[in-house]
Design an enzyme around this catalytic site. Structure first.
Site, PDB file in Angstrom:
ATOM      1  N   CYS A   1       0.893  -1.324   0.095  1.00 56.12           N
ATOM      2  CA  CYS A   1       0.164   0.086  -0.123  1.00 56.12           C
ATOM      3  C   CYS A   1       0.902   1.471  -0.069  1.00 56.12           C
ATOM      4  O   CYS A   1       0.260   2.508  -0.200  1.00 56.12           O
ATOM      5  CB  CYS A   1      -0.910   0.084   1.166  1.00 56.12           C
ATOM      6  SG  CYS A   1      -0.075   0.216   2.885  1.00 56.12           S
TER       7      CYS A   1
ATOM      8  N   ASP B   1       2.315   2.508   2.512  1.00 61.04           N
ATOM      9  CA  ASP B   1       2.485   3.342   3.820  1.00 61.04           C
ATOM     10  C   ASP B   1       3.545   3.204   4.458  1.00 61.04           C
ATOM     11  O   ASP B   1       4.320   2.290   4.443  1.00 61.04           O
ATOM     12  CB  ASP B   1       1.187   3.059   4.638  1.00 61.04           C
ATOM     13  CG  ASP B   1      -0.076   3.679   3.911  1.00 61.04           C
ATOM     14  OD1 ASP B   1      -0.092   4.072   2.771  1.00 61.04           O
ATOM     15  OD2 ASP B   1      -1.149   3.354   4.472  1.00 61.04           O
TER      16      ASP B   1
ATOM     17  N   CYS C   1      -2.570   5.626   5.560  1.00 59.57           N
ATOM     18  CA  CYS C   1      -4.086   5.749   5.567  1.00 59.57           C
ATOM     19  C   CYS C   1      -4.616   5.987   6.843  1.00 59.57           C
ATOM     20  O   CYS C   1      -3.801   5.974   7.872  1.00 59.57           O
ATOM     21  CB  CYS C   1      -4.694   4.295   5.223  1.00 59.57           C
ATOM     22  SG  CYS C   1      -4.668   3.009   6.510  1.00 59.57           S
TER      23      CYS C   1
ATOM     24  N   CYS D   1      -3.007  -2.689   8.804  1.00 61.69           N
ATOM     25  CA  CYS D   1      -2.484  -1.283   9.149  1.00 61.69           C
ATOM     26  C   CYS D   1      -2.071  -1.380  10.831  1.00 61.69           C
ATOM     27  O   CYS D   1      -1.022  -0.671  11.165  1.00 61.69           O
ATOM     28  CB  CYS D   1      -3.598  -0.009   9.077  1.00 61.69           C
ATOM     29  SG  CYS D   1      -4.400  -0.357   7.236  1.00 61.69           S
TER      30      CYS D   1
HETATM   31 FE1  FES Z   1      -1.432   0.604   4.279  1.00 58.19          FE
HETATM   32 FE2  FES Z   1      -3.691   1.080   6.070  1.00 58.19          FE
HETATM   33  S1  FES Z   1      -3.717   0.970   3.913  1.00 58.19           S
HETATM   34  S2  FES Z   1      -1.476   0.963   6.219  1.00 58.19           S
END
Ligand code: FES
Length: 150
Positions: free
Chosen positions: A38, A40, A64, A108
């Site tokens: 993702c 992040d 996110c 997450c």
């Molecule tokens: Fe990657 Fe939340 S979508 S940490």
């Protein structure tokens, strides 16, 4: 824990008003982890006193809403804990404290757990302290995520 399909009030609160956002000068330990899938990234700073108690925690998360909420809650949960007890702040503990997360957002919270471990690892390496159960952190949590889903 029952499955949740939407964000709890607590998640929304920690997303809208995250606690402990920021950086720290001269942290006792700092760790950065990411999730390549993702994109992040989370960085966790810990200030640990001479009795091995977490005095303060700060974080920066490029991610996110659930990643922000879980980092916020994770910093709240580790503050005041000994480095050994900080190991109990798992992704499940963070999720429970937040009243649950939708299944697609469980990863997450793994980012938050790993960020704590990475910061503790940095502290343990710098101070030659052994923390029970602590392993060298991973840079990309995708591996752990697969384990979690099994
Ligand atoms: Fe990657 Fe939340 S979508 S940490």
């Amino acid at each position: 824990m029952s499955q949740v399909t939407e964000y709890s009030e607590k998640v929304m609160d920690h997303f809208m008003n995250p606690r402990n956002v920021g950086e720290m000068e001269n942290p006792s330990g700092v760790g950065t982890v990411g999730n390549a899938k993702c994109g992040d990234i989370m960085r966790m700073y810990l200030d640990i006193d001479e009795n091995q108690v977490v005095r303060d925690a700060k974080f920066k998360t490029f991610g996110c809403g659930a990643a922000i909420a879980t980092s916020s809650m994770a910093t709240e949960l580790v503050k005041g804990k000994s480095v050994t007890d900080a190991m109990e702040v798992t992704n499940r503990a963070v999720m429970e404290a937040l009243g649950g997360l939708p299944p697609v957002k469980v990863h997450c919270s793994l980012l938050a757990e790993e960020a704590i471990h990475a910061a503790l690892w940095d502290y343990s390496q710098k101070n030659k302290v052994v923390i029970d159960g602590l392993k060298a952190p991973v840079n990309d949590i995708e591996e752990l995520e697969k384990e979690e889903q099994e």
